[in-house]
Scaffold this motif. Structure first.
Motif, PDB file in Angstrom:
ATOM      1  N   GLY A  14      20.794  43.724  36.827  1.00 50.81           N
ATOM      2  CA  GLY A  14      20.366  42.426  35.061  1.00 50.81           C
ATOM      3  C   GLY A  14      21.809  41.667  35.472  1.00 50.81           C
ATOM      4  N   ARG A  15      22.949  42.126  35.493  1.00 51.36           N
ATOM      5  CA  ARG A  15      23.866  41.844  35.215  1.00 51.36           C
ATOM      6  C   ARG A  15      24.519  40.588  36.723  1.00 51.36           C
ATOM      7  NH1 ARG A  15      28.989  45.082  35.227  1.00 51.36           N
ATOM      8  NH2 ARG A  15      30.585  43.498  34.616  1.00 51.36           N
ATOM      9  N   LEU A  16      25.123  39.468  35.959  1.00 49.23           N
ATOM     10  CA  LEU A  16      26.079  38.749  36.882  1.00 49.23           C
ATOM     11  C   LEU A  16      26.979  39.271  37.382  1.00 49.23           C
ATOM     12  CD1 LEU A  16      24.656  36.102  38.619  1.00 49.23           C
ATOM     13  CD2 LEU A  16      25.504  35.381  36.485  1.00 49.23           C
ATOM     14  N   ASN A  37      40.554  43.891  36.787  1.00 49.48           N
ATOM     15  CA  ASN A  37      40.124  44.300  36.768  1.00 49.48           C
ATOM     16  C   ASN A  37      38.251  44.093  36.434  1.00 49.48           C
ATOM     17  OD1 ASN A  37      43.025  47.218  35.652  1.00 49.48           O
ATOM     18  ND2 ASN A  37      41.257  46.250  37.547  1.00 49.48           N
ATOM     19  N   GLY A  38      37.675  44.859  37.657  1.00 50.97           N
ATOM     20  CA  GLY A  38      36.298  43.785  37.187  1.00 50.97           C
ATOM     21  C   GLY A  38      35.747  42.452  37.784  1.00 50.97           C
ATOM     22  N   SER A  39      36.813  41.492  37.156  1.00 48.78           N
ATOM     23  CA  SER A  39      35.939  39.976  37.752  1.00 48.78           C
ATOM     24  C   SER A  39      35.607  39.923  38.784  1.00 48.78           C
ATOM     25  CB  SER A  39      37.488  39.360  37.711  1.00 48.78           C
ATOM     26  OG  SER A  39      38.380  39.864  38.813  1.00 48.78           O
ATOM     27  N   GLY A  40      35.025  40.479  40.152  1.00 49.07           N
ATOM     28  CA  GLY A  40      34.591  40.490  40.755  1.00 49.07           C
ATOM     29  C   GLY A  40      35.516  40.133  42.606  1.00 49.07           C
ATOM     30  N   LYS A  41      36.669  40.942  42.354  1.00 53.05           N
ATOM     31  CA  LYS A  41      37.307  39.687  43.778  1.00 53.05           C
ATOM     32  C   LYS A  41      36.417  41.222  45.044  1.00 53.05           C
ATOM     33  CE  LYS A  41      40.970  41.601  41.581  1.00 53.05           C
ATOM     34  NZ  LYS A  41      40.726  41.659  40.955  1.00 53.05           N
ATOM     35  N   SER A  42      36.387  42.506  44.271  1.00 55.96           N
ATOM     36  CA  SER A  42      36.108  43.207  45.572  1.00 55.96           C
ATOM     37  C   SER A  42      35.133  42.334  45.674  1.00 55.96           C
ATOM     38  CB  SER A  42      35.933  44.762  45.586  1.00 55.96           C
ATOM     39  OG  SER A  42      37.398  45.195  44.967  1.00 55.96           O
ATOM     40  N   THR A  43      33.921  42.790  45.354  1.00 55.12           N
ATOM     41  CA  THR A  43      32.651  42.222  45.687  1.00 55.12           C
ATOM     42  C   THR A  43      32.166  41.025  46.223  1.00 55.12           C
ATOM     43  OG1 THR A  43      31.599  43.426  43.288  1.00 55.12           O
ATOM     44  CG2 THR A  43      29.966  41.606  44.116  1.00 55.12           C
ATOM     45  N   LEU A  44      33.359  40.079  45.895  1.00 52.28           N
ATOM     46  CA  LEU A  44      33.014  38.565  46.372  1.00 52.28           C
ATOM     47  C   LEU A  44      33.152  38.918  48.605  1.00 52.28           C
ATOM     48  CD1 LEU A  44      33.279  35.707  46.550  1.00 52.28           C
ATOM     49  CD2 LEU A  44      35.190  35.555  46.016  1.00 52.28           C
TER      50      LEU A  44
HETATM   51  N1  LIG Z   1      27.071  48.216  42.849  1.00 51.33           N
HETATM   52  C1  LIG Z   1      27.033  48.076  41.578  1.00 51.33           C
HETATM   53  N2  LIG Z   1      26.335  48.598  40.961  1.00 51.33           N
HETATM   54  C2  LIG Z   1      27.047  48.038  39.656  1.00 51.33           C
HETATM   55  N3  LIG Z   1      28.018  47.525  39.270  1.00 51.33           N
HETATM   56  C3  LIG Z   1      28.734  47.007  40.449  1.00 51.33           C
HETATM   57  C4  LIG Z   1      28.930  47.109  41.574  1.00 51.33           C
HETATM   58  N4  LIG Z   1      29.962  46.641  42.482  1.00 51.33           N
HETATM   59  C5  LIG Z   1      30.121  45.935  41.358  1.00 51.33           C
HETATM   60  N5  LIG Z   1      29.240  46.394  39.436  1.00 51.33           N
HETATM   61  C6  LIG Z   1      30.244  46.292  38.816  1.00 51.33           C
HETATM   62  O1  LIG Z   1      30.891  44.660  38.570  1.00 51.33           O
HETATM   63  C7  LIG Z   1      31.784  44.650  38.189  1.00 51.33           C
HETATM   64  C8  LIG Z   1      32.685  43.870  39.520  1.00 51.33           C
HETATM   65  O2  LIG Z   1      33.549  44.397  40.538  1.00 51.33           O
HETATM   66  P1  LIG Z   1      34.379  44.557  41.175  1.00 51.33           P
HETATM   67  O3  LIG Z   1      34.719  45.398  42.084  1.00 51.33           O
HETATM   68  O4  LIG Z   1      33.946  43.187  42.357  1.00 51.33           O
HETATM   69  O5  LIG Z   1      36.081  43.645  40.382  1.00 51.33           O
HETATM   70  P2  LIG Z   1      37.483  43.468  41.262  1.00 51.33           P
HETATM   71  O6  LIG Z   1      37.635  42.325  40.271  1.00 51.33           O
HETATM   72  O7  LIG Z   1      37.428  44.177  42.438  1.00 51.33           O
HETATM   73  O8  LIG Z   1      37.969  44.576  40.156  1.00 51.33           O
HETATM   74  P3  LIG Z   1      39.458  45.775  39.947  1.00 51.33           P
HETATM   75  O9  LIG Z   1      40.809  44.797  40.495  1.00 51.33           O
HETATM   76  O10 LIG Z   1      39.455  46.975  39.479  1.00 51.33           O
HETATM   77  O11 LIG Z   1      38.914  46.303  42.002  1.00 51.33           O
HETATM   78  C9  LIG Z   1      32.666  45.206  38.063  1.00 51.33           C
HETATM   79  O12 LIG Z   1      32.835  45.818  36.329  1.00 51.33           O
HETATM   80  C10 LIG Z   1      31.929  46.456  38.390  1.00 51.33           C
HETATM   81  O13 LIG Z   1      31.998  47.241  37.614  1.00 51.33           O
END
Ligand SMILES: Nc1ncnc2c1ncn2[C@@H]1O[C@H](COP(=O)(O)OP(=O)(O)OP(=O)(O)O)[C@@H](O)[C@H]1O
Length: 257
Positions: A14-16, A37-44
């Motif tokens: 439920g979190r964007l 940290n946590g801004s979404g880079k790895s997810t993207l």
């Molecule tokens: N599978 C998941 N379940 C729950 N939360 C997730 C999941 N994947 C990512 N998140 C959350 O999404 C947000 C973005 O995570 P992400 O790893 O993409 O950030 P990031 O910019 O790569 O961070 P960092 O610089 O710390 O590596 C974080 O708050 C993370 O906790």
């Protein structure tokens, strides 16, 4: 190869996490993906690599939707080096790098002379030829990081996605790695690299994309994005921009806000 991410969205629990993101990486362009940290880079990066499917939007590779490209063909074109690769298998470095050749050979074929040569060259290019006989799980963090990059290079991708490729590396190895990535981009590979070090991004990237809380807050050449008005609110710091005396590129000095 050109990458076009259009209107990408992804939520979990439920979190964007990724909110209507547009990113374009042209062939021969080294683009830095920046953000706290946590801004979404790895997810993207995982969305762009096709490991995670977006809830909204699409990823185009040379104009073709990623969903219409088979797994093998995708792996021939796109390589991702994740932050913590889970390759702690009891493999030698040599075998780990050869895994990068998998998408390029027929299913039951062994390693060809070309596969061996490409893998050896990839390992040498990251300065890790002497590690070939070592087991992956005995390497230091920095050594392992170079080997994972070598595996991606052995894949000979046209789009290279890197998640913090320098985070375990000493200062010399950081410059060698980004110099290598720069050379690949100059030869036509599109590169999207998540980086924490804004000064490395300023020194090596053609373009940077700055994320904050899952959204793109700024994108463009480093000189335009890496300015106090943009950086300070995103990172909660006070930035002073200097100039590299040799290259004229920005150098950022940070103070607490
Ligand atoms: N599978 C998941 N379940 C729950 N939360 C997730 C999941 N994947 C990512 N998140 C959350 O999404 C947000 C973005 O995570 P992400 O790893 O993409 O950030 P990031 O910019 O790569 O961070 P960092 O610089 O710390 O590596 C974080 O708050 C993370 O906790």
């Amino acid at each position: 190869m050109s990458l076009d991410a259009q209107g990408l969205g992804w939520s979990v629990a439920g979190r964007l996490i990724i909110d209507d993101i547009e990113v374009r990486v042209g062939p021969g362009t080294l683009t830095g993906l920046l953000g706290p940290n946590g801004s979404g880079k790895s997810t993207l990066l995982r969305l762009v690599a096709g490991i995670t499917s977006p809830d909204a939007g699409r990823v185009l590779l040379d104009g073709t939707d990623l969903r219409g490209i088979g797994r093998r063909e995708r792996a021939q074109r796109v390589a991702l080096v994740e932050q913590e690769s889970s390759t702690d298998l009891p493999l030698t470095v040599h075998d780990a790098v050869l895994l990068g050749r998998t998408p390029h050979r027929s299913r039951w074929a062994g390693d060809s002379e070309q596969d061996l040569a490409v893998a050896a060259e990839a390992l040498a290019s990251v300065g890790a030829a002497d590690l070939a006989g070592r087991r992956l799980d005995t390497l230091s963090g920095g050594e392992r990081q170079r080997v994972h990059l070598a595996r991606a290079l052995a894949q000979q991708p046209r789009l290279l996605l890197l998640d913090e490729p320098t985070n375990h590396l000493d200062v010399n190895a950081q410059l060698v790695t980004l110099g290598l990535v720069r050379t690949l981009a100059d030869a036509g590979t599109g590169v999207l690299a998540a980086l924490h070090d804004l000064n490395l991004a300023a020194a090596y990237c053609d373009e940077v994309v700055l994320l904050s809380a899952g959204r793109v807050v700024a994108a463009g050449p480093p000189e335009q994005v890496l300015v106090p008005e943009v950086v300070d609110p995103v990172y909660g710091v006070s930035t002073t921009v200097l100039r590299h005396p040799g290259t004229g590129r920005p150098i950022l000095a940070f103070d607490p806000a």
